[in-house]
Each structure stands twice: as C-alpha cells, then as structure tokens.
Design an enzyme around this catalytic site. Structure first.
Site, PDB file in Angstrom:
ATOM      1  N   MET A  46     -13.505  -3.480   2.682  1.00  0.00           N
ATOM      2  CA  MET A  46     -12.175  -3.266   3.243  1.00  0.00           C
ATOM      3  C   MET A  46     -11.744  -1.803   3.111  1.00  0.00           C
ATOM      4  O   MET A  46     -11.015  -1.298   3.934  1.00  0.00           O
ATOM      5  CB  MET A  46     -11.143  -4.183   2.608  1.00  0.00           C
ATOM      6  CG  MET A  46     -10.856  -3.957   1.134  1.00  0.00           C
ATOM      7  SD  MET A  46      -9.631  -5.148   0.524  1.00  0.00           S
ATOM      8  CE  MET A  46      -8.224  -4.784   1.585  1.00  0.00           C
ATOM      9  N   LEU A  99      -4.380  -2.666   8.276  1.00  0.00           N
ATOM     10  CA  LEU A  99      -4.491  -3.954   7.592  1.00  0.00           C
ATOM     11  C   LEU A  99      -3.630  -5.015   8.281  1.00  0.00           C
ATOM     12  O   LEU A  99      -4.097  -6.125   8.570  1.00  0.00           O
ATOM     13  CB  LEU A  99      -4.050  -3.754   6.140  1.00  0.00           C
ATOM     14  CG  LEU A  99      -4.440  -4.822   5.147  1.00  0.00           C
ATOM     15  CD1 LEU A  99      -5.277  -4.218   4.023  1.00  0.00           C
ATOM     16  CD2 LEU A  99      -3.213  -5.467   4.524  1.00  0.00           C
ATOM     17  N   LEU A 116      -7.525 -10.989   9.387  1.00  0.00           N
ATOM     18  CA  LEU A 116      -7.078 -11.017   7.987  1.00  0.00           C
ATOM     19  C   LEU A 116      -5.697 -11.642   7.870  1.00  0.00           C
ATOM     20  O   LEU A 116      -5.452 -12.508   7.040  1.00  0.00           O
ATOM     21  CB  LEU A 116      -7.043  -9.583   7.424  1.00  0.00           C
ATOM     22  CG  LEU A 116      -6.596  -9.463   5.976  1.00  0.00           C
ATOM     23  CD1 LEU A 116      -7.699  -9.938   5.043  1.00  0.00           C
ATOM     24  CD2 LEU A 116      -6.207  -8.032   5.631  1.00  0.00           C
ATOM     25  N   ARG A 164     -13.000  -1.160   6.692  1.00  0.00           N
ATOM     26  CA  ARG A 164     -12.247  -1.842   7.732  1.00  0.00           C
ATOM     27  C   ARG A 164     -10.879  -1.194   7.948  1.00  0.00           C
ATOM     28  O   ARG A 164     -10.361  -1.231   9.071  1.00  0.00           O
ATOM     29  CB  ARG A 164     -12.101  -3.317   7.320  1.00  0.00           C
ATOM     30  CG  ARG A 164     -11.484  -4.233   8.328  1.00  0.00           C
ATOM     31  CD  ARG A 164     -12.355  -4.424   9.544  1.00  0.00           C
ATOM     32  NE  ARG A 164     -11.631  -5.186  10.553  1.00  0.00           N
ATOM     33  CZ  ARG A 164     -10.766  -4.678  11.415  1.00  0.00           C
ATOM     34  NH1 ARG A 164     -10.481  -3.385  11.379  1.00  0.00           N
ATOM     35  NH2 ARG A 164     -10.167  -5.445  12.307  1.00  0.00           N
ATOM     36  N   TYR A 165     -10.288  -0.633   6.865  1.00  0.00           N
ATOM     37  CA  TYR A 165      -8.904  -0.158   6.987  1.00  0.00           C
ATOM     38  C   TYR A 165      -8.699   1.275   6.516  1.00  0.00           C
ATOM     39  O   TYR A 165      -7.564   1.743   6.428  1.00  0.00           O
ATOM     40  CB  TYR A 165      -7.950  -1.082   6.192  1.00  0.00           C
ATOM     41  CG  TYR A 165      -8.192  -2.543   6.448  1.00  0.00           C
ATOM     42  CD1 TYR A 165      -7.968  -3.088   7.719  1.00  0.00           C
ATOM     43  CD2 TYR A 165      -8.686  -3.385   5.451  1.00  0.00           C
ATOM     44  CE1 TYR A 165      -8.221  -4.431   7.970  1.00  0.00           C
ATOM     45  CE2 TYR A 165      -8.934  -4.723   5.695  1.00  0.00           C
ATOM     46  CZ  TYR A 165      -8.713  -5.241   6.952  1.00  0.00           C
ATOM     47  OH  TYR A 165      -8.963  -6.560   7.204  1.00  0.00           O
ATOM     48  N   HIS A 196      -9.223 -12.744  -5.205  1.00  0.00           N
ATOM     49  CA  HIS A 196      -8.128 -12.630  -4.229  1.00  0.00           C
ATOM     50  C   HIS A 196      -7.934 -13.993  -3.577  1.00  0.00           C
ATOM     51  O   HIS A 196      -8.896 -14.623  -3.154  1.00  0.00           O
ATOM     52  CB  HIS A 196      -8.482 -11.578  -3.183  1.00  0.00           C
ATOM     53  CG  HIS A 196      -7.281 -11.014  -2.488  1.00  0.00           C
ATOM     54  ND1 HIS A 196      -6.460 -11.775  -1.672  1.00  0.00           N
ATOM     55  CD2 HIS A 196      -6.741  -9.769  -2.493  1.00  0.00           C
ATOM     56  CE1 HIS A 196      -5.491 -11.006  -1.202  1.00  0.00           C
ATOM     57  NE2 HIS A 196      -5.630  -9.788  -1.692  1.00  0.00           N
ATOM     58  N   ASP A 228     -13.537  -1.120  -8.382  1.00  0.00           N
ATOM     59  CA  ASP A 228     -12.116  -1.092  -8.704  1.00  0.00           C
ATOM     60  C   ASP A 228     -11.284  -0.781  -7.473  1.00  0.00           C
ATOM     61  O   ASP A 228     -11.717  -0.064  -6.568  1.00  0.00           O
ATOM     62  CB  ASP A 228     -11.837  -0.029  -9.786  1.00  0.00           C
ATOM     63  CG  ASP A 228     -11.936  -0.629 -11.172  1.00  0.00           C
ATOM     64  OD1 ASP A 228     -11.489  -1.779 -11.328  1.00  0.00           O
ATOM     65  OD2 ASP A 228     -12.468   0.045 -12.061  1.00  0.00           O
ATOM     66  N   GLU A 283      -6.023  -3.992  -6.708  1.00  0.00           N
ATOM     67  CA  GLU A 283      -5.874  -5.333  -7.291  1.00  0.00           C
ATOM     68  C   GLU A 283      -6.383  -5.424  -8.721  1.00  0.00           C
ATOM     69  O   GLU A 283      -6.018  -6.347  -9.445  1.00  0.00           O
ATOM     70  CB  GLU A 283      -6.569  -6.395  -6.418  1.00  0.00           C
ATOM     71  CG  GLU A 283      -5.807  -6.785  -5.163  1.00  0.00           C
ATOM     72  CD  GLU A 283      -6.060  -5.845  -3.984  1.00  0.00           C
ATOM     73  OE1 GLU A 283      -6.744  -4.812  -4.178  1.00  0.00           O
ATOM     74  OE2 GLU A 283      -5.574  -6.143  -2.883  1.00  0.00           O
ATOM     75  N   GLU A 316      -2.606  -4.325 -10.059  1.00  0.00           N
ATOM     76  CA  GLU A 316      -2.104  -5.699 -10.183  1.00  0.00           C
ATOM     77  C   GLU A 316      -2.529  -6.352 -11.508  1.00  0.00           C
ATOM     78  O   GLU A 316      -1.689  -6.911 -12.226  1.00  0.00           O
ATOM     79  CB  GLU A 316      -2.589  -6.544  -9.002  1.00  0.00           C
ATOM     80  CG  GLU A 316      -1.965  -7.937  -9.006  1.00  0.00           C
ATOM     81  CD  GLU A 316      -2.455  -8.801  -7.853  1.00  0.00           C
ATOM     82  OE1 GLU A 316      -3.127  -8.273  -6.948  1.00  0.00           O
ATOM     83  OE2 GLU A 316      -2.177 -10.008  -7.890  1.00  0.00           O
TER      84      GLU A 316
END
Lengths: 421, 421
Positions: free
Chosen positions: A54, A70, A76, A143-144, A259, A336, A339, A343
C-alpha cells in the site's frame, strides 16, 4: 513525548544496510534453499521482481495526496457512485489529523525505505540461489504513495522489459495474506496500467499476457504460512518474551493484531480473515503453544460494522481484568507503518496505563530471516513455472467487481496457468 | 424424495461395526503411535474418556425436549434475563418445522450412534497404545439430548469413579475447534454437574479438582489441526474429487462449511473462526492446494448479524456465475447431523438446481483414520500430564460470563496446570 518515543522506535531499526545476510542464511539453515550448482543452460533473466504494497507518505507534506488516493480506491473503500466526490472530501477532512500522526512517528512512513531494502537484498540472494533467472532486478510499486504502479511500470519499460522486447516480471505482494482490499487492489491497478502502457492504450490491440513482446507477468499472491515467515515472526516474539522477568513471562498473553475489514468485505467471502488465522496458528505451532493467545483486529474506522474483537478494546478489557503482561504482534504487515508506530505504540500501548508490561514485537522490516524467506518464496515461484495460485483465480462468492474478473483472467493466463499455494 | 435421499445417505454409513480398525492403523501408519512395550509399572487406570458434543434427538418425539434445552442455554443463545421465558417459547414455535427435518433424514440424528461407536473403538486402540492408563472406558455426554451430562456423571459415579474413590476422567470435546458456544458450554455444564454431584451439592465443602477422592478431571479442549484429523478430511475430499470426470475435476471449487456464529460472539473474541480457518488451511496444505477454495459459514438464524459469507448464498452465487462443480466439506462437525443431512444435502444442494455436480464430502462418522486420530490425541494428552491447553485458561477479551471464569479456573487447576496446544 510522542515524538521521543517514535524516534526511539525508529532508531531501533536504524541501520538496515549493516545487516548481515550471511548471518541470516546461517540462522535459517534449515529453511534456506541449497546453493545452486552452476547453470547448464544460459540464464533466462533478467527477471524483474516487483514488491507491491500500500505504501505510505515518506514525508508529512505527502499525507494529503496519499489519503486522496486511498479514499479514491473503490477496491479498498467502496463509496458507491459518489466515490469521485466523497473520496477527496473525506481525505481532506482527515489530512490534518493524519499529518500529526506521521509527524509523531518521525516525519513519515518508513515503508519505502524497508521495501527498497527488502527487495534489493532479496534479489542479491536470488542471484546466487537462482542463477538460471538472474540477474534479478528489484522494483517497488505502491498503491497510494510514491513509487506508484505507473512509475514502476514506466521504469520497467525504460529498463528494457516489455514494450516489444519481452522479459519476465513477478508481481510479489508484500501482504502475506490475500485480501481483495490490498493485494487484489494492487493487482487491479497493475493490470490497469499494463493495459494502458502495453495494451490498447498504446493504440494497438489488447495483447495477452506476454504476447508480442509485452512483459510476461506472474504473481506471488499469498504466503500466509510460509515457514520462513513463521520463523521470523516466532523469533521476534521469543525475543520480546525474553525481555520479561521469568515470573511475568509465564503470565504473558500474546495478542496477534491484524488490520480489520468491514463486515461487507468479510461477508462477500474475502479470504483474508482465514489466511491471517492460518499465519497465527502456524506461528503458535512453531512456539509450541507456549502462551495463551488471541487474534484481534485493529484500525477500524467509520460507523459501519467491522470484524472484531478490536485490538484496543481487547487491551482495555484485559488490563481491567488484571491481565497486564500482553505482547502485541503485528501479523498482517511486514514493515513498520502508522498502524504499528502510532496506533499500537502511541495509542493502544501508550494510553493503556501499562506501558511497561504491554510490549510490541518488532516488525519484520530488515530482519534477515524474513528477507531470506522472501528469497525462498521467490525462488520456489520462479522454479514452479505457474502464473499465480489456484486460489487467486477464484473470485469471492459475493464479488460484483468487474475489474476483479478481468484482472484475475489476465494474471491467471499464460503458459503456467494457476497452480500452487 | 427427501426421505429416499436421507435413507441412501444413512445407508452409506450403515455398518460401523464392520469397520476394520486394523486397516485403519495400516492406513495411518505414518501417524499412528508405535505399539507400546509392556508396562513396567502397574496401570494407573481405569481411565474414563468422556466424549462431549451437542447431541441430537435420536427420534422425532425427542425434538421438542432437544430444542427446549438448546434455547435454554445462554452460553449458546444468549437471550438475556428473559431466557427462562423466551427460550421455551422459541423452542415450541420451531419444533414442528424441525421435527419434519428429522423425519426427512430418517427419523432422528445419527450422532449418538456415531459418538458411542467412536468412543468405544478409540478406547480399544488406547488399551493397546497406552497400557499404563488402561482400561479406558468410553462415555458420551451430550449438551441437549440423551445421554445428558448429568446422566453421564451419575454413570461415572456408579461405575466407581470419584465419590471418594478418586480416579481419572478426560473430558474430550468432539468439536475440533473451540467455541464458547460449544465446547465452552459443555465444560460449563460439566463443571455445574461436578459441583452438584461431587462438590457443595453433596452437602460438603467445595473440593478442588481431584481432591479427597473426587474425580480428577482433565480436558482435551481443541485439536483443529491434528495431523490425523487433517488426513481423514483430506482422504474424504480426495474420494469425492475422484467421483468427477477428469475435466470436471479440474474445475472443482472446494467449499469448507462450518456452523456460523453471531457477530456478538465473534466480536467478543471467540477463538472459533480462527481455529476453523486453521483446520481449513491445514487440509489445503495436505492437498497441496490442488483446487481453489473458500471457508463459508452455514446455519445462521434470526435477524441479528452472523459471520459470513453464507454457505447457501455462496452456492447460489457461484452457480449463477456458471461455477457448478462444487465440493462441500463440513469442517467443524465430525459426525453427521441435521446440518449435513438436511441443511446441506436437502436444502443447499437439493435446491441448487445442480444436484449432480455439487457434492458433499462424507462426514467422518466411523472413519477409521479419524478414530485412530482420536486415539492418538487422547494418548498424547494422557502422556502429557496437563489439565488443558493454555488457550483454554484464557477468557475471551469481551467475556462477561461468570460461569466461564469459574469453570476455566476449575479445569485448569490440578497437578498438570494448563499447558500444550
């Protein structure tokens, strides 16, 4: 305080270049593939190996663009026919908050650094273990965030792959467990750019996979219970367990955190929850079920129902019940990212009131056991001569996404067909 | 028609007594434990092995009582403080419909027949492979049908176990994957009756597990990826695949179907979905991922959200997309029952319009490879000297059921403590 913690965490992984991969191979002697004998036929290489993930903003000013992409991704976050309008709105509203989080973890996501390191180091191993497909050239497609799929594809063409000259590329997902939201979205994006850059978009007819000198793509689409992956996770868990006193260690509960997914995706038949569970079980088998454990789910957003139990609730509840020796294991990402660094570290652990006894296991990042595993997976794929797993060719029972059908048909086509795990 | 199909299905398993367990041991040579040498110490037996399962009505007139007990079980179907009133009402309303289903599958559930056979045959093997704990005496305890837990416990006492005379009993769940709704409920029930019949209920003080001549209980609480279980499933799948023509076989999708759970239970952190996924992955590994597959969930009832994708929707969707060669594998029950013989065979397959190309894999029932696996699991448990798995001692993160705490504390206590898988 948050900044200091994040800096400390980042510094733990600060010198990837100094990792000894010889040591890695020594550590995984049982798992490593044997050194190859010199090839009797000329190499079929070069082979491009494209790490798909991602991605994340490498600097704070890239957060806005990252979120825009995103929330524009219907694979997604399906927002229906208003995606084009709603996506940017939501992204814009969330940007300031997420910018602060990236600032708190040191000013950006380390995922590009790790991905480039992992891909490069893996290719070095592959050049030795799979000389018949050497040289292996590492690419990263996010992807983003940069480098995006289109950037990677243009680079491939510039480097002499495809565009009439043929050549082989392997799309290697860096999500160990397959979800249509993650690997599926990356493949749909890769297929889109392949059509634009080597198919009809170039003014010609649509070419089949590898036809007429276009790139011959194959896919490593999942590897949830690969022995080397399991070994790397298990060693990191053992290292964290070793930081507890003997008495506390006996009391530890291991919480594998992945996730979460919206229940609409789960109920559509997405294979991800079952594959994450397969990873967890394989790791616990390797650990001889030494501790009690649970698989829990993090990062849910919005009002819709997501798969639980939630990581944050789990920690809160266990702490309330006096269970304070908890080891958190990020089990569905290998590098890493926000998240883990924000998070889990800042929110779940930081706000638990038990920062000393709740500890997160290191992400795999530049872990040499992990990089050796990537090389073993790639080598097995290159030897296997298949396009993708049988699993990948099967759409979800509730799938109504036409892109999935076209993309799956494309990647499963070719000389190998869909076989293996 | 339904009756005829059901009779045919039942007759496939008609002669369990004729099964050759010598052949079973031959078939699983790689898995079987070696024949023991004569014991040098006197046997510590007799050992009671209690098979725990939900059970089913053996005859149609027993359906009403069965459903009453089922809807009275707050561990399975939490109806809040009105359980005592709502449970019987719902049971009464559903009885006529369910009676018809049991009539359609031959007049009752075969689960008692299979459970008694499995337990008896397993004990015969154990007498040979584990002479130091022989003789092994088979018992069956159902949660909602005869023989109920209290009947089994009374029989144990009548047979000379406990009641001041000591002795060892193993509670062996017949659900391979642990859920608080199934194994958890059976253990809570066993603990309740143990307290009534050997604890305070007899007018004395509460005795700890095995104290003062009460029965020393230990628990086999889960075995989702045991090699013998996986082998038995895999062989049955291979047998079903072999019934397709070569061309059709290549096109088969395997659908593993497990009983679903309400999302409230999933989100509480029930370990069942992850353990079912572990079984599925282990079976597919054994099959070398020969076919695409999905794990899907059946039998949801009521308006609340349950875990999906649903088995019936999945079949409907795949058939609509032209995918008609489907193999259904009941993966979370080991014996036939209404959910295989009626729901899968009569409803999902019977109403699919593709009765010839959608086929259900045989349940394990009297399968000798499976019975050998049960014996191997029990032998390992008896040798291991532990009370239960580490996992069992851990309550779910969202658990608020006080019974679970007391029951888990009881079963995890004792000389062995909570260890192993």
């Amino acid at each position: 305080m948050a900044l200091r913690t994040a800096t400390r965490q980042l510094s733990r992984h600060a010198s990837p270049a100094t990792l000894s991969l010889t040591a890695a191979r020594r550590q995984t002697r049982g798992l490593a593939t044997p050194a190859s004998t010199p090839p009797t036929t000329p190499s079929k290489g070069p082979t491009a190996i494209v790490f798909m993930n991602m991605g994340g903003p490498s600097t704070v000013p890239e957060v806005g663009d990252f979120l825009s992409r995103l929330f524009a991704d219907a694979d997604l976050i399906p927002l229906g026919r208003f995606q084009k309008y709603l996506g940017p709105l939501i992204a814009q509203r969330r940007t300031p908050k997420i910018e602060k989080q990236y600032a708190a973890i040191g000013g950006g996501s380390p995922i590009r650094k790790w991905s480039e390191l992992q891909a490069a180091e893996m290719c070095k191993i592959l050049d030795q273990t799979s000389p018949e497909t050497a040289p292996h050239k590492p690419y990263v497609a996010f992807r983003y965030a940069a480098p995006l799929t289109e950037t990677m594809y243009a680079q491939l063409l510039a480097d002499g792959f495809g565009g009439g000259k043929g050549g082989r590329a392997v799309a290697f997902t860096q999500y160990p467990q397959y979800s249509c939201s993650t690997t599926g979205s990356s493949l749909n994006d890769l297929w889109k750019w392949r059509e634009k850059l080597e198919g009809t978009g170039r003014g010609g007819e649509v070419k089949a996979n590898g036809e007429d000198g276009s790139i011959q793509w194959s896919v490593i689409d999942r590897w949830p219970a690969h022995k080397g992956l399991v070994e790397a996770f298990a060693q990191n868990i053992e290292a964290t367990l070793a930081t507890y006193s003997e008495a506390d260690r006996k009391d530890v509960t291991i919480l594998f955190s992945a996730h979460s997914l919206p229940m609409t995706v789960v109920n559509r038949g997405d294979p991800y929850p079952a594959e994450v569970a397969a990873t967890v079980y394989a790791v616990m088998e390797r650990l001889k079920f030494s501790h009690p454990y649970r698989l829990v789910w993090q990062s849910q957003v919005g009002p819709q129902p997501w798969l639980g139990a939630q990581t944050s609730d789990t920690v809160t509840n266990y702490v309330a019940n006096g269970k304070k020796n908890l080891v958190l294991v990020p089990i569905a990402f290998t590098s890493d990212h926000i998240e883990t660094l924000y998070e889990l570290d800042e929110e779940v652990i930081g706000e638990s009131g038990c920062k000393d006894s709740i500890r997160r296991v290191e992400s795999l990042n530049g872990n040499p056991v992990f990089i050796q595993a990537l090389a073993d997976i790639a080598k097995a794929h290159l030897e296997g001569g298949v396009q993708c797993s049988k699993q990948m060719a099967l759409r979800c029972p509730g799938c109504t996404n036409a892109k999935c059908e076209a993309s799956k048909d494309f990647f499963a086509s070719g000389p190998g067909g869909a076989v293996e795990a």
